[in-house]
Write a protein that holds these residues in place. Structure first.
Motif, PDB file in Angstrom:
ATOM      1  N   GLU A 139      11.408  10.803  -2.870  1.00 21.00           N
ATOM      2  CA  GLU A 139      10.165  11.321  -3.445  1.00 21.00           C
ATOM      3  C   GLU A 139       9.110  10.220  -3.567  1.00 21.00           C
ATOM      4  O   GLU A 139       7.934  10.432  -3.262  1.00 21.00           O
ATOM      5  N   ILE A 140       9.537   9.025  -3.995  1.00 23.12           N
ATOM      6  CA  ILE A 140       8.593   7.909  -4.155  1.00 23.12           C
ATOM      7  C   ILE A 140       7.980   7.515  -2.813  1.00 23.12           C
ATOM      8  O   ILE A 140       6.802   7.166  -2.726  1.00 23.12           O
ATOM      9  N   SER A 141       8.780   7.608  -1.737  1.00 24.56           N
ATOM     10  CA  SER A 141       8.303   7.196  -0.417  1.00 24.56           C
ATOM     11  C   SER A 141       7.185   8.090   0.112  1.00 24.56           C
ATOM     12  O   SER A 141       6.525   7.755   1.094  1.00 24.56           O
ATOM     13  N   LYS A 142       6.955   9.241  -0.544  1.00 25.97           N
ATOM     14  CA  LYS A 142       5.830  10.094  -0.152  1.00 25.97           C
ATOM     15  C   LYS A 142       4.491   9.465  -0.524  1.00 25.97           C
ATOM     16  O   LYS A 142       3.455   9.818   0.047  1.00 25.97           O
ATOM     17  N   VAL A 143       4.514   8.538  -1.507  1.00 26.73           N
ATOM     18  CA  VAL A 143       3.282   7.967  -2.039  1.00 26.73           C
ATOM     19  C   VAL A 143       3.219   6.453  -1.888  1.00 26.73           C
ATOM     20  O   VAL A 143       2.178   5.888  -1.552  1.00 26.73           O
ATOM     21  N   ILE A 144       4.347   5.779  -2.145  1.00 26.39           N
ATOM     22  CA  ILE A 144       4.384   4.314  -2.191  1.00 26.39           C
ATOM     23  C   ILE A 144       5.049   3.771  -0.934  1.00 26.39           C
ATOM     24  O   ILE A 144       6.159   4.189  -0.582  1.00 26.39           O
ATOM     25  N   TYR A 145       4.382   2.835  -0.263  1.00 25.79           N
ATOM     26  CA  TYR A 145       4.913   2.266   0.973  1.00 25.79           C
ATOM     27  C   TYR A 145       5.006   0.743   0.848  1.00 25.79           C
ATOM     28  O   TYR A 145       4.147   0.096   0.250  1.00 25.79           O
ATOM     29  N   GLY A 146       6.073   0.175   1.426  1.00 25.93           N
ATOM     30  CA  GLY A 146       6.183  -1.273   1.535  1.00 25.93           C
ATOM     31  C   GLY A 146       6.534  -1.996   0.253  1.00 25.93           C
ATOM     32  O   GLY A 146       6.335  -3.206   0.158  1.00 25.93           O
ATOM     33  N   LYS A 169      11.297  -8.923 -14.861  1.00 29.39           N
ATOM     34  CA  LYS A 169       9.891  -9.186 -14.566  1.00 29.39           C
ATOM     35  C   LYS A 169       9.795  -9.255 -13.048  1.00 29.39           C
ATOM     36  O   LYS A 169      10.317 -10.181 -12.417  1.00 29.39           O
ATOM     37  N   VAL A 170       9.131  -8.272 -12.475  1.00 27.30           N
ATOM     38  CA  VAL A 170       9.053  -8.154 -11.013  1.00 27.30           C
ATOM     39  C   VAL A 170       7.648  -8.525 -10.561  1.00 27.30           C
ATOM     40  O   VAL A 170       6.657  -7.998 -11.080  1.00 27.30           O
ATOM     41  N   LEU A 171       7.557  -9.430  -9.603  1.00 27.39           N
ATOM     42  CA  LEU A 171       6.271  -9.837  -9.051  1.00 27.39           C
ATOM     43  C   LEU A 171       5.926  -8.901  -7.895  1.00 27.39           C
ATOM     44  O   LEU A 171       6.661  -8.827  -6.906  1.00 27.39           O
ATOM     45  N   VAL A 172       4.830  -8.171  -8.042  1.00 32.12           N
ATOM     46  CA  VAL A 172       4.412  -7.204  -7.027  1.00 32.12           C
ATOM     47  C   VAL A 172       3.363  -7.869  -6.151  1.00 32.12           C
ATOM     48  O   VAL A 172       2.307  -8.284  -6.646  1.00 32.12           O
ATOM     49  N   ASP A 173       3.643  -7.976  -4.874  1.00 31.10           N
ATOM     50  CA  ASP A 173       2.739  -8.665  -3.955  1.00 31.10           C
ATOM     51  C   ASP A 173       2.028  -7.642  -3.061  1.00 31.10           C
ATOM     52  O   ASP A 173       2.312  -6.446  -3.096  1.00 31.10           O
ATOM     53  N   TYR A 174       1.124  -8.156  -2.250  1.00 26.56           N
ATOM     54  CA  TYR A 174       0.420  -7.283  -1.293  1.00 26.56           C
ATOM     55  C   TYR A 174       1.406  -6.744  -0.260  1.00 26.56           C
ATOM     56  O   TYR A 174       2.376  -7.426   0.110  1.00 26.56           O
ATOM     57  N   PRO A 175       1.203  -5.516   0.229  1.00 17.98           N
ATOM     58  CA  PRO A 175       2.104  -4.959   1.244  1.00 17.98           C
ATOM     59  C   PRO A 175       1.942  -5.675   2.577  1.00 17.98           C
ATOM     60  O   PRO A 175       0.933  -6.341   2.824  1.00 17.98           O
ATOM     61  N   ASP A 176       2.968  -5.537   3.433  1.00 16.86           N
ATOM     62  CA  ASP A 176       2.842  -6.108   4.775  1.00 16.86           C
ATOM     63  C   ASP A 176       1.813  -5.294   5.572  1.00 16.86           C
ATOM     64  O   ASP A 176       1.355  -4.233   5.136  1.00 16.86           O
ATOM     65  N   GLN A 177       1.444  -5.793   6.737  1.00 16.84           N
ATOM     66  CA  GLN A 177       0.344  -5.179   7.493  1.00 16.84           C
ATOM     67  C   GLN A 177       0.646  -3.739   7.895  1.00 16.84           C
ATOM     68  O   GLN A 177      -0.219  -2.865   7.798  1.00 16.84           O
ATOM     69  N   GLU A 178       1.877  -3.479   8.338  1.00 17.62           N
ATOM     70  CA  GLU A 178       2.224  -2.121   8.760  1.00 17.62           C
ATOM     71  C   GLU A 178       2.117  -1.141   7.596  1.00 17.62           C
ATOM     72  O   GLU A 178       1.569  -0.041   7.731  1.00 17.62           O
ATOM     73  N   GLU A 181       0.331  -1.571   4.882  1.00 15.01           N
ATOM     74  CA  GLU A 181      -1.065  -1.477   4.449  1.00 15.01           C
ATOM     75  C   GLU A 181      -1.847  -0.516   5.346  1.00 15.01           C
ATOM     76  O   GLU A 181      -2.675   0.274   4.859  1.00 15.01           O
ATOM     77  N   GLN A 182      -1.577  -0.563   6.634  1.00 11.37           N
ATOM     78  CA  GLN A 182      -2.248   0.367   7.545  1.00 11.37           C
ATOM     79  C   GLN A 182      -1.861   1.811   7.227  1.00 11.37           C
ATOM     80  O   GLN A 182      -2.706   2.714   7.291  1.00 11.37           O
ATOM     81  N   ARG A 183      -0.603   2.020   6.850  1.00 10.44           N
ATOM     82  CA  ARG A 183      -0.164   3.374   6.482  1.00 10.44           C
ATOM     83  C   ARG A 183      -0.869   3.831   5.202  1.00 10.44           C
ATOM     84  O   ARG A 183      -1.271   4.992   5.079  1.00 10.44           O
ATOM     85  N   ILE A 184      -1.034   2.906   4.242  1.00 12.41           N
ATOM     86  CA  ILE A 184      -1.760   3.227   3.010  1.00 12.41           C
ATOM     87  C   ILE A 184      -3.188   3.646   3.342  1.00 12.41           C
ATOM     88  O   ILE A 184      -3.690   4.662   2.849  1.00 12.41           O
ATOM     89  N   LEU A 185      -3.846   2.861   4.189  1.00 12.69           N
ATOM     90  CA  LEU A 185      -5.226   3.161   4.550  1.00 12.69           C
ATOM     91  C   LEU A 185      -5.326   4.498   5.285  1.00 12.69           C
ATOM     92  O   LEU A 185      -6.250   5.289   5.058  1.00 12.69           O
ATOM     93  N   ARG A 186      -4.341   4.756   6.142  1.00 10.07           N
ATOM     94  CA  ARG A 186      -4.360   5.971   6.955  1.00 10.07           C
ATOM     95  C   ARG A 186      -4.147   7.219   6.092  1.00 10.07           C
ATOM     96  O   ARG A 186      -4.819   8.246   6.262  1.00 10.07           O
TER      97      ARG A 186
END
Length: 315
Positions: A13-20, A168-177, A179-184
């Protein structure tokens, strides 16, 4: 449904919204299923809040969100007394902490006094007001987000508060692939993605979580693995790079996390790999660097990784 199946259902279910952000999701679910709280740290705009909202959407639980600000008072979270004219008595009006799933958004923007109002709730699962104790719902879990402490307008969490968080989890920027899916897939929402409108379904009930927590408690841990955890704890206390080492509570949190990861992998016993997977997020906020280490610009993660490599792994 087995714990492994519940874990897979939430992940789907989470993978429908959150990627990477697979590692972040794993730690969030480990906290959820093992009675822990989690602190997510990262810069704005990388879906920390959206991740928590999405997890909440997969659960049939009461969910509340508190936006932490400098002017927020402790009573705004725990509750306050209201005078009732009809009864001529004070009545306790419960605050947003009386929920199953609490999101404390940008927790380090609130004052230390307000931050500390969560201490009793997170440790004892209750709130004391005017000498009267009020029990919180079961299950109760706090997900908090914070911006990096170097940013303006933030208040570092005291060690006692940090210790209440399992991870304590450090959340970083997603990888390029990713991020492109997020934008799309999210561009049409204008950055206002809603888990419910994106088809995220509730797949876990409160009883599922309570049952899962008992399964995790019952997971077998060999004496060799307990000895390994003990060696790791002691190493943090003797390393000159650290002025404060890990407490016994840290070891208990590490074992609970390792048991969660064992169950997620379909095992009913813990292996050293489970301990290593959980080590950094469990320990990074519970140890304090020595002044000389800080001056050298060495991060706690680097010190902890060196210790992890130095301690012999049981076979």
């Amino acid at each position: 449904m087995s714990l492994e199946d519940r874990y897979s259902a939430i992940r789907a279910e989470i993978s429908k919204v959150i990627y990477g952000q697979d590692d972040v999701v794993d730690f969030a679910l480990a906290a959820l299923f093992s009675s822990g709280h989690i602190l997510l740290e990262g810069p704005p705009g990388i879906a920390k809040t959206l991740l928590v909202r999405t997890i909440a959407q997969t659960l049939s639980l009461d969910y509340r969100r508190v936006q932490m600000t400098p002017d927020l008072l402790p009573g705004d979270i725990t509750g306050s007394s209201i005078y009732r004219e009809d009864t001529r008595e004070f009545e306790f009006r419960r605050g947003p902490v009386f929920t199953n799933f609490l999101l404390a958004d940008e927790i380090n923007r609130a004052s230390a006094r307000t931050q500390s109002s969560l201490l009793e709730a997170m440790q004892e699962v209750r709130v004391t007001h005017d000498g009267e104790t009020h029990q919180l719902p079961d299950p109760f879990i706090t997900f908090a987000t914070q911006n990096p402490i170097e940013q303006e307008g933030t208040y570092p969490l005291p060690l006692a508060q940090l210790d209440r968080f399992m991870f304590k989890v450090l959340v970083d920027y997603p990888d390029q692939e990713s991020e492109q899916r997020i934008l799309r897939e999210h561009h049409a929402s204008g950055g206002l993605s809603n888990p419910e409108s994106m088809g995220v379904l509730a797949v876990v009930t409160p009883s599922d979580i309570i049952e899962a927590r008992q399964i995790i408690r019952d997971t077998h841990v060999r004496d060799e693995v307990i000895g390994y955890v003990s060696e790791l704890l002691r190493a943090t206390r003797t390393d000159d790079a650290l002025s404060v080492g890990a407490s016994p509570r840290s070891g208990l949190m590490l074992l609970m996390a390792a048991k969660s990861f064992a169950r997620f992998a379909g095992r009913d016993f813990v292996i050293p790999d489970d301990v290593q997977q959980a080590f950094l997020p469990v320990m990074r906020h519970r140890v304090v660097l020595s002044p000389s280490t800080e001056l050298e610009g060495i991060a706690a993660d680097e010190v902890l990784l060196n210790l992890l490599e130095a301690i012999e792994v049981p076979r």
